[in-house]
Design an enzyme around this catalytic site. Structure first.
Site, PDB file in Angstrom:
ATOM      1  N   ASP A   8       0.878  -1.167   0.000  1.00 44.04           N
ATOM      2  CA  ASP A   8       0.000   0.000   0.000  1.00 44.04           C
ATOM      3  C   ASP A   8       0.917   1.218   0.000  1.00 44.04           C
ATOM      4  O   ASP A   8       1.536   1.540   1.018  1.00 44.04           O
ATOM      5  CB  ASP A   8      -0.889  -0.033   1.255  1.00 44.04           C
ATOM      6  CG  ASP A   8      -1.704   1.250   1.436  1.00 44.04           C
ATOM      7  OD1 ASP A   8      -1.630   2.141   0.563  1.00 44.04           O
ATOM      8  OD2 ASP A   8      -2.409   1.357   2.462  1.00 44.04           O
ATOM      9  N   GLU A  17      -7.236   0.484  -4.541  1.00 43.13           N
ATOM     10  CA  GLU A  17      -7.259   0.399  -3.077  1.00 43.13           C
ATOM     11  C   GLU A  17      -8.589  -0.131  -2.525  1.00 43.13           C
ATOM     12  O   GLU A  17      -8.588  -1.017  -1.669  1.00 43.13           O
ATOM     13  CB  GLU A  17      -6.901   1.766  -2.474  1.00 43.13           C
ATOM     14  CG  GLU A  17      -5.425   2.097  -2.681  1.00 43.13           C
ATOM     15  CD  GLU A  17      -5.084   3.566  -2.501  1.00 43.13           C
ATOM     16  OE1 GLU A  17      -5.946   4.333  -2.029  1.00 43.13           O
ATOM     17  OE2 GLU A  17      -3.943   3.951  -2.830  1.00 43.13           O
ATOM     18  N   ASP A  69     -12.806   5.553   2.522  1.00 43.31           N
ATOM     19  CA  ASP A  69     -11.372   5.634   2.824  1.00 43.31           C
ATOM     20  C   ASP A  69     -10.969   7.056   3.181  1.00 43.31           C
ATOM     21  O   ASP A  69     -10.871   7.920   2.311  1.00 43.31           O
ATOM     22  CB  ASP A  69     -10.576   5.120   1.605  1.00 43.31           C
ATOM     23  CG  ASP A  69      -9.055   5.159   1.834  1.00 43.31           C
ATOM     24  OD1 ASP A  69      -8.610   5.709   2.850  1.00 43.31           O
ATOM     25  OD2 ASP A  69      -8.328   4.624   0.973  1.00 43.31           O
TER      26      ASP A  69
HETATM   27  P1  ADP Z   1      -2.824   7.460   3.757  1.00 55.67           P
HETATM   28  O1  ADP Z   1      -3.703   6.405   3.185  1.00 55.67           O
HETATM   29  O2  ADP Z   1      -3.147   8.834   3.267  1.00 55.67           O
HETATM   30  O3  ADP Z   1      -1.376   7.148   3.653  1.00 55.67           O
HETATM   31  P2  ADP Z   1      -3.467   6.549   6.458  1.00 55.67           P
HETATM   32  O4  ADP Z   1      -4.540   5.621   6.092  1.00 55.67           O
HETATM   33  O5  ADP Z   1      -2.213   5.958   7.000  1.00 55.67           O
HETATM   34  O6  ADP Z   1      -3.145   7.590   5.313  1.00 55.67           O
HETATM   35  O7  ADP Z   1      -4.075   7.564   7.526  1.00 55.67           O
HETATM   36  C1  ADP Z   1      -3.307   8.528   8.173  1.00 55.67           C
HETATM   37  C2  ADP Z   1      -4.209   9.387   9.032  1.00 55.67           C
HETATM   38  O8  ADP Z   1      -4.874   8.578   9.994  1.00 55.67           O
HETATM   39  C3  ADP Z   1      -3.465  10.463   9.801  1.00 55.67           C
HETATM   40  O9  ADP Z   1      -4.167  11.679   9.674  1.00 55.67           O
HETATM   41  C4  ADP Z   1      -3.517   9.949  11.230  1.00 55.67           C
HETATM   42  O10 ADP Z   1      -3.491  10.996  12.178  1.00 55.67           O
HETATM   43  C5  ADP Z   1      -4.832   9.224  11.255  1.00 55.67           C
HETATM   44  N1  ADP Z   1      -4.890   8.264  12.351  1.00 55.67           N
HETATM   45  C6  ADP Z   1      -4.107   7.194  12.564  1.00 55.67           C
HETATM   46  N2  ADP Z   1      -4.429   6.578  13.700  1.00 55.67           N
HETATM   47  C7  ADP Z   1      -5.470   7.277  14.229  1.00 55.67           C
HETATM   48  C8  ADP Z   1      -6.250   7.162  15.417  1.00 55.67           C
HETATM   49  N3  ADP Z   1      -6.019   6.189  16.313  1.00 55.67           N
HETATM   50  N4  ADP Z   1      -7.240   8.060  15.619  1.00 55.67           N
HETATM   51  C9  ADP Z   1      -7.451   9.056  14.739  1.00 55.67           C
HETATM   52  N5  ADP Z   1      -6.751   9.221  13.626  1.00 55.67           N
HETATM   53  C10 ADP Z   1      -5.761   8.344  13.367  1.00 55.67           C
HETATM   54 MG    MG Z   2      -4.522   4.925   2.173  1.00 50.56          MG
END
Ligand code: ADP
Ligand code: MG
Length: 622
Positions: free
Chosen positions: A25, A187, A209
């Site tokens: 991913d 995705e 998502d």
């Molecule tokens: P991407 O797909 O854009 O790479 P992610 O799916 O990894 O992103 O999501 C990242 C986001 O999720 C960030 O804004 C992070 O702060 C938020 N996040 C991760 N864990 C938590 C949580 N326990 N509670 C709230 N938000 C969270």
């Molecule tokens: Mg993502």
């Protein structure tokens, strides 16, 4: 619509040869790698036990790139050499990126709007593909160390709305990282696979998502054991980071911090905000303590957080409505909802999304790992480790693909939301007598006029034998492969003259663009039909004019009386003038007038042709 099956590439491996495959991913904020171990799909941690690899790369002079948490440390001290969110730049021009309002504070090298921008770093100029390759390389190393062997192939996930250029850029990055890409997978489809929805009941599923900086909603349909993406929508500038910003703003207000606080203070505030937000996901209250330059103590409650984030959550609902509208559905049709992305961990997000869909969403699998897990399952099958497993995954193209025809009109060859892979062909012909070449202009978009669509590529078919206009038969085939990449070929059927192109536009569309183009196409539908009628009338006028001119040149001097010629010529000039205007009826009338005037001339030409043809031949030979 007939569904096309995706054939399994590669041969199935002999039972003892288990091939090491992984799912990746490649996220905007975080990236992950997962694999099947002892029959279970799981994400692979680094030595410190972190599964998520922040998609951040730090470059220093004469040093190898640093990726992930180690790179994140440099965000404050060396921001220009610490590249984050590079996924937003993949397959994009700088102009595309800037118009979305994304703030990417790097030292870009302008390249006259051509292709992806380069980023100036201490380790040299880097293209987004190189930066992504560094991230992929870190994941590859992690996987090969953990799994103790070389990766035979990977499945990399991309957003469903990713266009040709973005998919190609992702593949290029993988190649650069020395990875063998078995398939690019959408995705949302990966998330559905992770939940095993493909093995479950037929029906329609919504994949919600919410990541760090992007929101995507996808509507999938499982039918006869086949997955199909029915519609996608989203917002490329909405995610968990926005929540951090609004919490940070609230802290600034509470702590009386001036709006013009220095950059590194804001960074620090954002970190504090994020921690508070993530704390509230599992706790009742989040204490906040500002240290150092600005000192403040306070706490964030659920009530306060909800007040801050409700407007943001609400903004995700509009694309949900649109996606369902596009798919011709209402919430009642949705069987299950799958939550993806770190921000969907927040209880309030789950609650609001559940309210909207009138169903509680799936949250059993860690929402930030679910995409990588689905990719790993798919990779295992594609690598040939499960030869009996018949998994068919189908995706759609986000915008119609077409060809420019006379008059600047777009003829759609593959309509939007067609399932891929797909190949479609249509016959075209020449416009002028003796035309030996044809310019094929490939466009993307829903609008009728080429001007309003996006230009993807142009190529020429040469060597068409000289023929009367309209008699050449040129078959143009559009082919979109399972990864969503387009190739176009053209063949003149009588001679077999052939030409083709793999469409690799220098940069592609933002999902915001897709939204805008769709909206435009709806708003302008009426205007477009009028415009199309006008263009068609103009094209007809052109062809009448061309034919008449050719005729006059060939035999006008002996088949036309002078007075008659003057009259016809005047009418022809009238038509030339009128067709430049926008009055469809006037053009039609002028064409009819010219037709009437030339009728007897046309009859004489016909006679003369027959006369020439029969000359010197016996009547019974006819
Ligand atoms: P991407 O797909 O854009 O790479 P992610 O799916 O990894 O992103 O999501 C990242 C986001 O999720 C960030 O804004 C992070 O702060 C938020 N996040 C991760 N864990 C938590 C949580 N326990 N509670 C709230 N938000 C969270
Ligand atoms: Mg993502």
């Amino acid at each position: 619509m007939a569904l096309l099956q995706i054939s399994e590439p590669g041969q199935s491996a002999a039972p003892h040869q288990h091939r090491i495959a992984a799912g990746i991913d490649l996220g905007t904020t975080n990236s992950l790698v997962a694999s099947i171990r002892s029959g279970l799909a799981e994400t692979l941690p680094d030595i410190e036990g972190h599964h998520l690899l922040p998609s951040i790369v730090h470059y220093a002079k004469d040093e190898p790139a640093i990726v992930g948490n180690a790179a994140k440390q440099f965000a404050n001290t060396d921001p220009l050499n610490t590249i984050a969110s590079v996924k937003r730049l993949m397959g994009r021009g700088l102009k595309d990126v800037k118009t979305t309002g994304t703030r990417l504070p790097y030292d870009f090298i302008e390249n006259e709007g051509q292709g992806m921008p380069m980023i100036r770093t201490a380790a040299g100029d880097k293209s987004p593909v190189q930066v992504s390759a560094d991230i992929l390389n870190a994941l590859k190393k992690r996987a090969e160390e953990t799994l103790d062997g070389e990766l035979s192939g990977v499945v990399i996930t991309v957003p469903a709305y990713f266009d040709d250029a973005q998919r190609q850029a992702t593949k290029d990055a993988a190649t650069l990282a020395g990875l063998n890409v078995l398939r690019l997978l959408n995705e949302p489809t990966a998330a559905a696979v992770a939940y095993g929805l493909d093995k479950g009941a037929e029906g329609i599923y919504a994949i919600y998502d919410l990541g760090g900086g992007t929101f995507d909603i996808s509507i999938l349909r499982l039918h006869h054991g086949i997955f199909e993406v029915m519609a996608t929508a989203g917002n490329s500038a909405l995610g968990g980071d926005d929540i951090d910003r609004s919490i940070a703003q609230w802290i600034m207000q509470e702590a009386n911090i001036a709006d013009d606080a220095e950059h590194h203070h804001i960074r620090q505030l954002l970190d504090v905000a994020r921690t508070a937000k993530e704390t509230l996901t599992t706790q009742d209250i989040a204490p906040i303590q500002l240290e150092g330059h600005i000192k403040w103590q306070g706490e964030l409650t659920h009530a306060q957080l909800n007040q801050l984030i409700d407007p943001l959550i609400h903004k995700t609902i509009t694309p949900c409505r649109r996606a369902m509208h596009d798919a011709g559905l209402t919430v009642e049709h949705i069987k299950e909802i799958v939550m993806v992305g770190g921000a969907t961990r927040m209880p309030r997000v789950r609650e609001k999304v559940g309210d909207f869909f009138k169903r509680s969403p799936h949250t059993d699998i860690d929402p930030d790992k679910v995409v990588a897990i689905g990719a790993a399952i798919q990779a295992d099958i594609l690598a040939g480790n499960k030869p009996d497993d018949e998994m068919l995954l189908l995706d759609v193209i986000p915008l119609s693909l077409g060809l420019e025809t006379m008059g600047g009109l777009s003829e759609k060859i593959i309509p939007r939301n067609t399932t891929i892979p797909v190949a479609k062909a249509q016959e075209f012909t020449t416009f002028k007598d003796g035309q030996t070449a044809m310019l094929l202009h490939i466009v993307q978009g829903e609008r009728e006029l080429v001007l309003d669509c996006r230009s993807l590529a142009r190529f020429e078919l040469r060597g068409i034998p000289k023929m009367v206009s309209g008699s050449a038969r040129i078959r143009v085939t559009f082919q979109v492969d399972a990864d969503g990449l387009l190739s176009v070929s053209a063949t003149e059927e009588t001679t077999g003259v052939h030409s083709e192109i793999i469409v690799k536009p220098s940069y592609g569309l933002q999902d915001g663009d897709i939204e805008r183009m769709l909206k435009d196409s709806l708003e302008h539908a009426k205007y477009d039909i009028a415009a199309r009628t006008l263009r068609e009338q103009q094209v007809e006028a052109d062809s009448v004019i061309n034919a008449l001119r050719a005729a006059i040149q060939a035999d006008g001097h002996y088949l036309l009386k002078h007075q008659e010629f003057l009259k016809i010529n005047a009418a022809l000039n009238d038509l030339l003038k009128i067709k430049e205007g926008t009055d469809v009826k006037a053009i039609k009338k002028a064409i009819e007038h010219l037709d009437n005037l030339t009728q007897s001339y046309a009859e004489r030409r016909m006679d003369s042709a027959i006369h020439r043809a029969v000359k010197g031949q016996h009547v019974d030979e006819l």
